[in-house]
Design an enzyme around this catalytic site. Sequence first.
Site, PDB file in Angstrom:
ATOM      1  N   GLY A 166     -26.127  14.444 -16.941  1.00 55.18           N
ATOM      2  CA  GLY A 166     -25.677  15.432 -17.915  1.00 55.18           C
ATOM      3  C   GLY A 166     -24.675  16.400 -17.327  1.00 55.18           C
ATOM      4  O   GLY A 166     -23.873  16.998 -18.037  1.00 55.18           O
ATOM      5  N   ASN A 167     -24.697  16.563 -15.980  1.00 51.50           N
ATOM      6  CA  ASN A 167     -23.687  17.372 -15.293  1.00 51.50           C
ATOM      7  C   ASN A 167     -22.366  16.630 -15.137  1.00 51.50           C
ATOM      8  O   ASN A 167     -21.332  17.252 -14.876  1.00 51.50           O
ATOM      9  CB  ASN A 167     -24.167  17.777 -13.895  1.00 51.50           C
ATOM     10  N   SER A 168     -22.402  15.318 -15.269  1.00 51.62           N
ATOM     11  CA  SER A 168     -21.213  14.512 -15.004  1.00 51.62           C
ATOM     12  C   SER A 168     -20.041  14.983 -15.850  1.00 51.62           C
ATOM     13  O   SER A 168     -20.167  15.171 -17.060  1.00 51.62           O
ATOM     14  CB  SER A 168     -21.499  13.034 -15.314  1.00 51.62           C
ATOM     15  N   HIS A 170     -17.232   7.521 -16.978  1.00 53.56           N
ATOM     16  CA  HIS A 170     -18.524   6.934 -17.327  1.00 53.56           C
ATOM     17  C   HIS A 170     -19.258   7.730 -18.408  1.00 53.56           C
ATOM     18  O   HIS A 170     -20.234   7.243 -18.977  1.00 53.56           O
ATOM     19  CB  HIS A 170     -19.404   6.769 -16.087  1.00 53.56           C
ATOM     20  N   LEU A 188       0.150  -0.264  -0.571  1.00 59.17           N
ATOM     21  CA  LEU A 188       0.759  -0.856   0.613  1.00 59.17           C
ATOM     22  C   LEU A 188       0.635  -2.371   0.620  1.00 59.17           C
ATOM     23  O   LEU A 188       1.548  -3.073   1.021  1.00 59.17           O
ATOM     24  CB  LEU A 188       0.089  -0.309   1.880  1.00 59.17           C
ATOM     25  N   GLY A 189      -0.519  -2.864   0.206  1.00 56.73           N
ATOM     26  CA  GLY A 189      -0.746  -4.305   0.240  1.00 56.73           C
ATOM     27  C   GLY A 189      -1.318  -4.770   1.558  1.00 56.73           C
ATOM     28  O   GLY A 189      -0.860  -5.766   2.135  1.00 56.73           O
ATOM     29  N   VAL A 190      -2.322  -4.043   2.060  1.00 55.30           N
ATOM     30  CA  VAL A 190      -2.975  -4.422   3.305  1.00 55.30           C
ATOM     31  C   VAL A 190      -4.479  -4.361   3.119  1.00 55.30           C
ATOM     32  O   VAL A 190      -4.988  -3.651   2.249  1.00 55.30           O
ATOM     33  CB  VAL A 190      -2.569  -3.492   4.474  1.00 55.30           C
ATOM     34  N   ILE A 235      -7.702  -3.223   5.330  1.00 57.75           N
ATOM     35  CA  ILE A 235      -7.928  -2.411   6.524  1.00 57.75           C
ATOM     36  C   ILE A 235      -9.401  -2.390   6.884  1.00 57.75           C
ATOM     37  O   ILE A 235     -10.268  -2.715   6.060  1.00 57.75           O
ATOM     38  CB  ILE A 235      -7.433  -0.963   6.318  1.00 57.75           C
ATOM     39  N   ASP A 286     -12.760   7.400 -11.943  1.00 56.57           N
ATOM     40  CA  ASP A 286     -13.841   7.792 -12.843  1.00 56.57           C
ATOM     41  C   ASP A 286     -13.448   9.038 -13.639  1.00 56.57           C
ATOM     42  O   ASP A 286     -14.227   9.972 -13.782  1.00 56.57           O
ATOM     43  CB  ASP A 286     -15.141   8.046 -12.083  1.00 56.57           C
TER      44      ASP A 286
END
Length: 493
Positions: free
Chosen positions: A234-236, A132, A291-293, A295, A162
């Site tokens: 600004g810390n990102s 970002h 996995l395709g689940v 949950i 991110d």
Amino acid sequence: MPSAKTKVATVSRVYSPARVIVALLMLAAMVSVFWSQPLAAAQLPDFTELVEENSSAVVNISTTTEPKRQGSRFHGLPFDEDQLDQLPPFLQEFFRGPQSPFGQSPHSQQPRRSMGSGFIVSADGYVLTNNHVVENADEVIVRLSDRREFSATIVGTDPRSDMAVLKIENGEDLPVVRIGRSRDLQVGEWVFAIGSPFGFDYTVTAGIVSALGRSLPTENYVPFIQTDVAINPGNSGGPLFNMDGEVIGINSQIYTRSGGFMGVSFAIPIDDAMNVFRQIRDDGSVARGWLGVLIQEVNRDLAETFGLDRPRGALIAEVMEGSPAAASGLRSGDIVLEFNGQDVETSADLPPMVGRTPVGESARLTVLREGREIELDVQIGQLPDERNVAQGDSSRGSQGDTASNPLGLGVDPLPAELASTLGVEGGVVVSDVERGPAYDAGIRPRDIITEIDRKQVSSVEEFRDVVADLPENRAVSVRIVREGRASYLVMRP
């Protein structure tokens, strides 16, 4: 006989040693107070040498995003930028000026500038930061602590974590951070951050690790490190260090109600970040295990209905057709307790475990099925870029026979077209819900019930039979499909 005056003097001389002792005790107490302060201070960590050693590899990142030239029609007018360039100057000003009734052109908009932090991980100029920070940027400038500035290119980004990887152009003698291991972190240990909050370069803040493995709603594949280190805009993208001067995280997000720091900060573990970095550097993209689940969390009531001694694991609400989970034999209603020998305490634990497993590798799952534990092997697939989940028809099917029952539910047969659209094999559509156990459980009209108390429901007749045999005063699970998504609810008849 001595005089009274003499007696008084004698008494005074007798008690003078006691006064001396009291005075010495008071002096000792005062000395202990003065000495205790530096001793207490000596127990607190000293960050001065660590900051001096590591700040040179931390960078300030500034970006510029130019207004995009779009073939806009200015709120309905059939003009694009090239056509407007051919008009007389006074007409160009009319359409592009700040007072234009047709909206502003990109020519009249100012470039958008933003700022963040990052750190150098290799001597040839690779830099890690947040996605970002550089998202949609047309120009990226990296500034070092010695005031050198370099243009940087965006090698690749991974919005799911991110993260972004930059490459400094024409850099020489670049300082590099030391990479630690986030898996060795412990709650309560000291950490510190270096970054540029609000543009104040090379600001140092410190705190402790508050929690590990935090799951955030927007980031299912990152087990965040939670700290109380002061992090602000600004810390990102800046590094989070341990007391050995090693980077163990990338500061990424904060929880706030005011827009500023409130004591809850989140960092991407460096183990996960370096995995993403290597994939972007070597392959240009990131491949995650899949996995395709679907949950959901196992709460106390669900744990009771599935026979667990306490809430734990990840409850599989739906298995996607053609997915690795379907090929391995996983079913809806299974509860994943372990993944490759690691305990799955909450549903949030499972996605990062699967995501960091190499695509094509086999994984061993321990699942609870029908009250007993079994083991399954699944070959991990690759997480698709786009996952299209079929959405159910919002309209209810044609009315059929309605079953009235003690649950306060009215149900209809499931239309074949809707079942095919949703990929559901059998079930009944809820047509009406009155006040009662079903309503209290959260069941609503248009929900599709496919299972009650671990028994399949494929028709209205089966629904009647299952409801008639339900135990009293015991929680039972109900599997529903709502707007294309399956989940389990708990109902107490």
